[in-house]
Design a protein around this motif. Structure first.
Motif, PDB file in Angstrom:
ATOM      1  N   ALA A  13       0.918  -1.178   0.013  1.00  0.00           N
ATOM      2  CA  ALA A  13       0.142  -0.077  -0.072  1.00  0.00           C
ATOM      3  C   ALA A  13       0.913   1.145   0.064  1.00  0.00           C
ATOM      4  CB  ALA A  13      -0.796  -0.035   1.197  1.00  0.00           C
ATOM      5  N   CYS A  14       0.314   2.219  -0.374  1.00  0.00           N
ATOM      6  CA  CYS A  14       1.062   3.746  -0.429  1.00  0.00           C
ATOM      7  C   CYS A  14       1.277   4.142   0.962  1.00  0.00           C
ATOM      8  CB  CYS A  14       0.340   4.605  -1.467  1.00  0.00           C
ATOM      9  SG  CYS A  14       1.265   6.109  -1.443  1.00  0.00           S
ATOM     10  N   VAL A  15       2.599   4.706   1.259  1.00  0.00           N
ATOM     11  CA  VAL A  15       2.855   5.432   2.401  1.00  0.00           C
ATOM     12  C   VAL A  15       3.404   6.878   2.343  1.00  0.00           C
ATOM     13  CG1 VAL A  15       3.712   3.368   3.995  1.00  0.00           C
ATOM     14  CG2 VAL A  15       5.241   4.256   2.547  1.00  0.00           C
ATOM     15  N   LEU A  16       2.596   7.490   1.276  1.00  0.00           N
ATOM     16  CA  LEU A  16       3.013   8.585   1.193  1.00  0.00           C
ATOM     17  C   LEU A  16       1.755   9.883   1.758  1.00  0.00           C
ATOM     18  CD1 LEU A  16       5.137   8.338  -2.127  1.00  0.00           C
ATOM     19  CD2 LEU A  16       6.055   9.260   0.292  1.00  0.00           C
ATOM     20  N   CYS A  17       0.749   9.358   2.370  1.00  0.00           N
ATOM     21  CA  CYS A  17      -0.311  10.133   3.034  1.00  0.00           C
ATOM     22  C   CYS A  17      -0.900   9.558   3.736  1.00  0.00           C
ATOM     23  CB  CYS A  17      -0.985  11.103   1.969  1.00  0.00           C
ATOM     24  SG  CYS A  17      -2.630  10.650   1.174  1.00  0.00           S
ATOM     25  N   SER A  18      -1.924   9.727   4.398  1.00  0.00           N
ATOM     26  CA  SER A  18      -2.746   8.936   5.386  1.00  0.00           C
ATOM     27  C   SER A  18      -4.026   8.222   4.965  1.00  0.00           C
ATOM     28  CB  SER A  18      -3.413   9.941   6.552  1.00  0.00           C
ATOM     29  OG  SER A  18      -4.058  10.890   5.746  1.00  0.00           O
ATOM     30  N   ASN A  19      -3.844   8.382   3.333  1.00  0.00           N
ATOM     31  CA  ASN A  19      -5.191   7.781   2.865  1.00  0.00           C
ATOM     32  C   ASN A  19      -5.126   6.286   2.727  1.00  0.00           C
ATOM     33  OD1 ASN A  19      -7.777   8.601   1.778  1.00  0.00           O
ATOM     34  ND2 ASN A  19      -7.090   7.778  -0.158  1.00  0.00           N
ATOM     35  N   GLY A  20      -3.666   5.918   2.752  1.00  0.00           N
ATOM     36  CA  GLY A  20      -3.256   4.421   2.467  1.00  0.00           C
ATOM     37  C   GLY A  20      -4.037   3.602   1.593  1.00  0.00           C
ATOM     38  N   CYS A  21      -3.516   4.041   0.197  1.00  0.00           N
ATOM     39  CA  CYS A  21      -4.327   3.365  -0.970  1.00  0.00           C
ATOM     40  C   CYS A  21      -3.396   2.018  -1.156  1.00  0.00           C
ATOM     41  CB  CYS A  21      -3.896   4.361  -2.314  1.00  0.00           C
ATOM     42  SG  CYS A  21      -4.891   5.701  -2.101  1.00  0.00           S
ATOM     43  N   GLY A  22      -4.257   0.952  -1.325  1.00  0.00           N
ATOM     44  CA  GLY A  22      -3.726  -0.244  -1.594  1.00  0.00           C
ATOM     45  C   GLY A  22      -3.032  -0.413  -3.063  1.00  0.00           C
ATOM     46  N   LEU A  31      -4.756   5.785  -7.894  1.00  0.00           N
ATOM     47  CA  LEU A  31      -3.348   6.187  -7.116  1.00  0.00           C
ATOM     48  C   LEU A  31      -3.183   7.741  -7.589  1.00  0.00           C
ATOM     49  CD1 LEU A  31      -0.961   3.391  -7.787  1.00  0.00           C
ATOM     50  CD2 LEU A  31      -2.146   3.968  -5.612  1.00  0.00           C
ATOM     51  N   GLY A  32      -2.487   8.571  -6.649  1.00  0.00           N
ATOM     52  CA  GLY A  32      -2.308   9.848  -6.970  1.00  0.00           C
ATOM     53  C   GLY A  32      -0.885  10.167  -7.407  1.00  0.00           C
ATOM     54  N   PRO A  33      -0.652  11.396  -7.748  1.00  0.00           N
ATOM     55  CA  PRO A  33       0.642  11.577  -8.313  1.00  0.00           C
ATOM     56  C   PRO A  33       1.930  11.120  -7.107  1.00  0.00           C
ATOM     57  CG  PRO A  33      -0.180  13.878  -7.995  1.00  0.00           C
ATOM     58  CD  PRO A  33      -1.277  12.531  -7.581  1.00  0.00           C
ATOM     59  N   LYS A  34       1.792  11.062  -5.965  1.00  0.00           N
ATOM     60  CA  LYS A  34       2.732  10.750  -5.129  1.00  0.00           C
ATOM     61  C   LYS A  34       3.070   9.399  -4.921  1.00  0.00           C
ATOM     62  CE  LYS A  34       1.681  13.294  -1.359  1.00  0.00           C
ATOM     63  NZ  LYS A  34       0.649  14.309  -1.783  1.00  0.00           N
ATOM     64  N   GLY A  35       1.841   8.664  -5.102  1.00  0.00           N
ATOM     65  CA  GLY A  35       1.773   7.125  -5.173  1.00  0.00           C
ATOM     66  C   GLY A  35       2.268   6.702  -6.436  1.00  0.00           C
ATOM     67  N   LEU A  36       2.116   7.371  -7.490  1.00  0.00           N
ATOM     68  CA  LEU A  36       2.548   6.749  -8.975  1.00  0.00           C
ATOM     69  C   LEU A  36       3.958   6.919  -9.106  1.00  0.00           C
ATOM     70  CD1 LEU A  36      -0.421   7.723 -10.789  1.00  0.00           C
ATOM     71  CD2 LEU A  36       0.384   5.541 -10.671  1.00  0.00           C
ATOM     72  N   GLN A  47      -5.079  14.222   0.025  1.00  0.00           N
ATOM     73  CA  GLN A  47      -5.558  13.112  -0.156  1.00  0.00           C
ATOM     74  C   GLN A  47      -5.955  13.127  -1.340  1.00  0.00           C
ATOM     75  OE1 GLN A  47      -6.093  14.440   3.069  1.00  0.00           O
ATOM     76  NE2 GLN A  47      -4.570  13.435   4.108  1.00  0.00           N
ATOM     77  N   THR A  48      -5.276  12.939  -2.461  1.00  0.00           N
ATOM     78  CA  THR A  48      -5.753  13.242  -3.649  1.00  0.00           C
ATOM     79  C   THR A  48      -6.949  12.070  -4.237  1.00  0.00           C
ATOM     80  OG1 THR A  48      -3.817  11.996  -4.739  1.00  0.00           O
ATOM     81  CG2 THR A  48      -3.638  14.531  -4.566  1.00  0.00           C
ATOM     82  N   VAL A  49      -6.583  10.917  -3.720  1.00  0.00           N
ATOM     83  CA  VAL A  49      -7.446   9.976  -4.288  1.00  0.00           C
ATOM     84  C   VAL A  49      -8.881   9.809  -3.189  1.00  0.00           C
ATOM     85  CG1 VAL A  49      -8.048   7.300  -3.966  1.00  0.00           C
ATOM     86  CG2 VAL A  49      -5.622   8.306  -4.679  1.00  0.00           C
ATOM     87  N   LEU A  50      -8.781  10.357  -2.305  1.00  0.00           N
ATOM     88  CA  LEU A  50     -10.012  10.584  -1.514  1.00  0.00           C
ATOM     89  C   LEU A  50     -10.936  11.657  -2.194  1.00  0.00           C
ATOM     90  CD1 LEU A  50     -11.403   9.191   0.980  1.00  0.00           C
ATOM     91  CD2 LEU A  50     -10.393  11.128   2.075  1.00  0.00           C
TER      92      LEU A  50
HETATM   93  S1  SF4 Z   1      -3.598   9.656  -2.059  1.00  0.00           S
HETATM   94 FE1  SF4 Z   1      -1.846   9.499  -3.275  1.00  0.00          FE
HETATM   95  S2  SF4 Z   1      -0.226   9.883  -1.448  1.00  0.00           S
HETATM   96 FE2  SF4 Z   1      -2.139   9.238  -0.738  1.00  0.00          FE
HETATM   97  S3  SF4 Z   1      -2.065   7.046  -0.161  1.00  0.00           S
HETATM   98 FE3  SF4 Z   1      -2.985   7.328  -2.019  1.00  0.00          FE
HETATM   99  S4  SF4 Z   1      -1.620   7.259  -3.612  1.00  0.00           S
HETATM  100 FE4  SF4 Z   1      -0.619   7.392  -1.981  1.00  0.00          FE
END
Ligand code: SF4
Length: 786
Positions: free
Chosen positions: A41-50, A76-81, A209-212
């Motif tokens: 899962a992504c560790v670049l914000c508190s959203n925690g995208c799988g 996924l958002g830019p940081k996750g990608l 939290q771009t995905v939220l």
């Molecule tokens: S919103 Fe972006 S930074 Fe946050 S967990 Fe999802 S992909 Fe990662």
């Protein structure tokens, strides 16, 4: 690069309007096709995208979202990608470093650990465990925090443990505890799928939290779009989409909330049965907020009375409500008091514990929830109460140690006080893991001085040579996400397991391995003489944590690594009663406030004074939620003739924390390569500056030089993103925290980053410009003393 979209130019991606449920959209970005994928899962914000990590030839080559994950449905958002690129950075730390004759020099683990252990033992013998402090992160894994928590609390016996979570989520925890008795977010992200109204308080969710935010955009694009109320002094991406945007002056969130509560109460739309059956304190709230008429609110905050009424009408009429709160409230004046008023709004309308009704006292960092749950900060594991003897006895039993070993004689030491003790000399060893206080703490000149203090051993555990490492005595190279296994929990209580995908570079080790090795070398033992830390790997730590969390609100006892590897993340509590996790807390209107169960006996919201067990027992709410009122106190620093602007700091969509990782991703760094000062068109015209001009920004504590960016902000207010420090040498002073002040919230102890009085002027150019500025400074100083 193979990708599903260019997320730098298209941040939130293609919209999928809602028709019944949130559909999947799988986003991906990779250098080349992987030979296999590993669940994470992504560790670049508190959203925690799988997501899955793509691996080829033992190297991370990309990521793809997990369509089946309940949090992001593949998005996924830019940081996750693009954030994963930092793992492959050529400047990773690969060997321990020890300062020898002033220079950090490569050393073996043996040498580094020998020094750390010898010094720890000496300090403990001469000064007890109180001579040692830990300052950790919101980016390690659950298993690492739990291990660190036991080492600190039951091995060393120090109350001086906190994390950079004090800077981002301390108020989240405090606000939840003050209202509901314990930490723990009441809602579920699925509430966004049905809610009628969304309230964002000091939360630029579109950036953070771009995905939220994509989920909300999809709702807005479908039938029955929700109404959006945004409270933020800046015209952010989020504010641009608002039905009503309230832009109060910085530091005035409490009067705005009091004004809204007053109007909602006056409208008669309160839920009288819910209030009487499930809350205490309503009458005090009515009395206090009744004086906050729209006109008075306008005077105090600058929010026009008609806009306040418009927002209050929506809040009074809505049948469901999701509220999110973040740094605009948390890092500002009266942080806990303001955030608690959001809880009050839900309580007086009975909008909690059911579909469409969620409160998110958001977390800033990806694993901040676990720092709090596992006791790596000031909290005790499992949301136990440091002043409840039975809770301490329970922990002592689980760890098989004497009760007195666990510090509980006074409130745990918060981060700002830990740094003060280091400054004063009573803390002699400060162990910093996974964070960069030389950029992220307020008043950086002071922080650098503390780190360099004679007689203080500074250990820094990180993956990169951060600004903080440069001041360390010992640097330990750490493995990061993708290179180790462990769990983390997002802001709607969803737990993800991130599997190790590749080996760490060189001699880097996971934080868990480093802590376990330290515990072994320190020979920490339980009361039967067995090792205090009884596990040898992440899964062993997780199994131990399950036992510790059982019966507490954050109950993980029904989870396992196998279950967490089956697709989607799982929400806690997960136990016999909720084998697949629970969507909402407090569905029966019973809150965690009974004297035996609560995590705190509460505080005075004005002063932060702690209530005693006796005081609490005298008014035991027995499961009713607290409605706590609070009146307005002005910020501690206001603009004046010398410093006429108010500076606020915050984040950008493309970066996380101090850019340690995101600054090493070419795509993210190219998108936002440098700090800047944002100011209004009017102020720029008055100062005679145009877009891109360099300006000097000075507070009573320091000075920075930034290029100016014009527009999107109210006159009198300026903004600098806090991500930028010095590791990639900008050749000038630029970190926003050179300017911020050492002040904090009375209850949560979260520092106030959102207001500092500053002056701004065009940067001096050439000798003539410098002489001109020197004369201005002298005149200004004389004026201020008259
Ligand atoms: S919103 Fe972006 S930074 Fe946050 S967990 Fe999802 S992909 Fe990662």
């Amino acid at each position: 690069m193979i990708y599903s979209r260019n997320s730098i130019t298209d941040i939130w991606g293609e919209q999928h309007p809602y028709f019944g449920e949130w559909s999947a959209r799988v986003d991906q970005a990779m250098d080349v096709e992987p030979d296999h994928w590993v669940q994470s899962a992504c560790v670049l914000c508190s959203n925690g995208c799988g997501l899955d990590i793509g691996v080829r030839d033992g190297r991370i080559v990309g990521v793809r979202g997990r369509a089946e994950d309940r949090v992001n449905r593949g998005r996924l958002g830019p940081k996750g990608l693009y954030g994963w690129m930092a793992n492959n950075s050529k400047d990773r730390l690969t060997k321990p470093l020890i300062r020898k004759e002033g220079t950090l020099t490569e050393a073996s683990w043996e040498e580094a650990m020998d020094i750390i252990v010898a010094r720890s033992k000496k300090i403990m013998a001469e000064h007890t465990g109180l001579g040692i402090g830990f300052y950790t992160s919101g980016q390690l894994f659950l298993e690492e925090y739990y291990t660190l928590g036991i080492i600190g609390k039951a091995g060393i016996g120090t109350p001086h443990m906190d994390g950079n979570t004090r800077l981002c989520t301390a108020t989240s925890a405090a606000a939840l505890k003050e209202s509901f008795g314990t930490d723990g977010q009441p809602g579920s992200y699925t509430d966004l799928d049905t809610t009628e109204t969304i309230l964002h308080c000091g939360h630029n969710i579109a950036s953070q939290q771009t995905v939220l935010w994509s989920r909300i955009l999809d709702r807005l694009a479908g039938p029955n779009p929700p109404k959006l109320i945004v409270i933020d002094p800046r015209r952010t991406f989020t504010a641009e989409k608002a039905t009503v945007h309230l832009a109060p002056r910085v530091g005035t969130n409490v009067p705005v909330m009091n004004g809204l509560l007053n109007l909602v109460i006056q409208s008669g739309s309160i839920h009288r049965d819910f209030i009487s059956q499930h809350t205490v304190g309503y009458d005090d709230l009515v009395k206090l907020v009744s004086k906050w008429t729209p006109e008075k609110v306008e005077q105090a905050t600058g929010v026009p009375a008609h806009q306040l009424k418009q927002a209050a009408d929506l809040l009074a009429q809505t049948k469901t409500l999701v509220s999110t709160v973040l740094q605009g409230f948390y890092q500002s004046m009266q942080a806990t008091a303001a955030s608690v008023q959001v809880n009050n709004l839900h309580l007086i309308r009975g909008l909690i514990g059911r579909d469409g009704c969620g409160i998110y006292q958001m977390n800033g960092q990806p694993t901040a929830q676990n720092t709090r749950e596992c006791g790596a900060d000031g909290d005790l594991p499992g949301f136990r109460n440091w002043s409840n003897q039975e809770h301490i006895a329970e922990l002592a039993k689980i760890w098989n140690v004497e009760m007195d070993k666990i510090p509980h004689w006074s409130p745990p030491t918060h981060a700002m006080q830990i740094w003060r003790y280091a400054e004063q000399g009573s803390i002699k060893l400060l162990w910093i893991s996974g964070t960069n206080p030389a950029v992220s703490l307020p008043e950086l000149a002071r922080v650098r001085k503390i780190l360099d203090k004679e007689g203080l051993l500074v250990i820094v555990q990180d993956a990169f040579m951060t600004e903080t490492c440069r001041h360390a005595d010992i640097v330990l190279p750490a493995a990061i996400w993708g290179e180790k296994t462990g769990c983390f929990t997002n802001v709607d209580r969803t737990v993800h397991l991130s599997h190790k995908a590749v080996d760490p570079p060189g001699d880097a080790r996971s934080d868990l391995d480093i802590f376990m090795e330290y515990a072994h070398r320190m020979d920490f033992r339980d009361k039967d003489g067995n090792p205090l830390i009884k596990w040898k790997d992440a899964e062993g730590a997780f199994e131990a944590w399950k036992q510790c969390s059982k019966g507490r609100p954050c109950d993980y006892s029904g989870m396992s690594y196998a279950k967490l590897s089956q697709g989607s993340g799982i929400q806690w509590p997960c136990n016999d009663q909720h084998p697949d996790g629970a969507k909402h807390l407090y569905t029966d209107g019973i809150f965690n406030t009974s004297v035996e169960y609560c995590e705190t006996y509460g505080h005075d919201l004005d002063t932060g004074a702690v209530a005693t067990e006796e005081e609490y027992k005298a008014h035991d709410p027995r499961g009713k939620a607290f409605i706590k009122a609070c009146d307005y106190l002005p910020p501690h620093e206001l603009p004046d003739e010398m410093y006429p602007f108010i500076l606020t700091t915050g984040r950008l969509v493309f970066h996380f924390h101090t850019r340690t990782k995101t600054g090493r991703s070419k795509e993210l760094n190219d998108a936002a390569p440098d700090a800047f000062l944002q100011m209004s068109e009017e102020d720029a015209a008055n100062l005679g500056v145009v877009e891109g001009d360099m300006v000097e920004v000075e507070s009573r504590r320091g000075k920075v030089i930034e290029p100016v960016r014009i527009g999107g902000i109210e006159p009198g207010l300026v903004f600098i993103p806090f991500h930028y420090g010095y590791w990639d040498d900008p050749g000038r002073s630029r970190a926003a925290n050179e300017l911020t002040l050492t002040e904090w919230d009375a209850v949560s102890k979260q520092p106030h980053f959102k207001y500092s009085a500053v002056k701004v002027r065009k940067a001096a150019q050439g000798l003539f410009g410098k002489i001109e500025h020197a004369i201005e400074d002298v005149v200004g100083t004389i004026k201020s003393k008259l």
